[in-house]
Design an enzyme around this catalytic site. Sequence first.
Site: not given
Length: 362
Positions: A171, A254, A257, A271
């Site tokens: 992350d 992101h 993602h 995540h």
Amino acid sequence: MDKIIVSPSKYVQGENAIAAIAGYVKPYGQNPMVIADDFVSGLVGETVAHSFIEAKMQFSMELFGGECSRQEIDRLQVKIDNDHNDVIIGIGGGKTLDTAKAIGFYKKIPVVVVPTIASTDAPTSALAVLYTPTGQFDQYLMIPTNPTMVIMDTTIIAKAPVRLLVAGMGDALSTYFEARANAASGKATMAGGAPTLSAQALAKLCYETLLADGFKAKIAVENNLPSKAVMNIIEANTYLSGIGFESSGLAAAHAIHNGLTKLEEAHHLFHGEKVAFGTLVQLALENAPLEEINTVLNFCHQVGLPTNLFDLGVKEIDLNKLMDVAIASCAEGETIHNMPFTVTPEAVVSAILTAHTLGLKK
């Protein structure tokens, strides 16, 4: 556009920091409510209670029900009204912390979050994710202020499964590259303005810290031991990345993602593991120098983050499925539109395949 940086009022990190929690909380209120799930309560409940008893502070401890839902938030607000609590403390994982943030927002009381893992950069942010009681996504709750305080007990975090710390590195890995892209495009950050020099510096320091200490931290945590490298990575995963993403901006990584959630094969991943691959896709999308991409690949290989579609669980490359991922990544309002050029689903599919092929080489 004004430059804006946001952050918690206080960030505390140290070995056995939770044993001193009463002293840290006391300036903000005299009657806190502590929420934690059954596992975390068994892990730290006695230590927390002892700290407040030693400080001669009144306090309440409530079991968190497991979902950051409207119903759970309402239930705990009733408890707060009955006990006249003036501070809310959430100890545990993301859903517990988000519940504390939401309660603090609705009750207008200080919020203290105490993560027991360092798997994402969410603890410092002014955002809570709400779910239904059955665990389905409900909505994002945008909170006007960040948590009053974040307390990171490195002894507890070092004993958590190493995969969680590595996911946090994944992350955090995107923070610098998304901040760089957002600065180039001139788009507003999640803080509602242009990035400050300090926020951009924290984002860059986050990346540099990962490269310097990520592998060493993994080795220490695999043996359930703290170290200077672990301390640095916990700060990078949580504070440097948290301030970096919120005040410097998100971009393609992101959004990729979010698109990858369309792949059923990848549902088992954390995540940060998907964000790490999203970072490689972003670098391919912007045609970053191969030397830079190889540096990121080498880091991912060292710590065990996915670098190709097979690592994500994909068995066969299906261009139709990848286009679904790309279309979702490019949906209206997605952060991929913070890139300094127009991004199309076709360009995303190309970048995914490029990142995948480069990531196969070890």
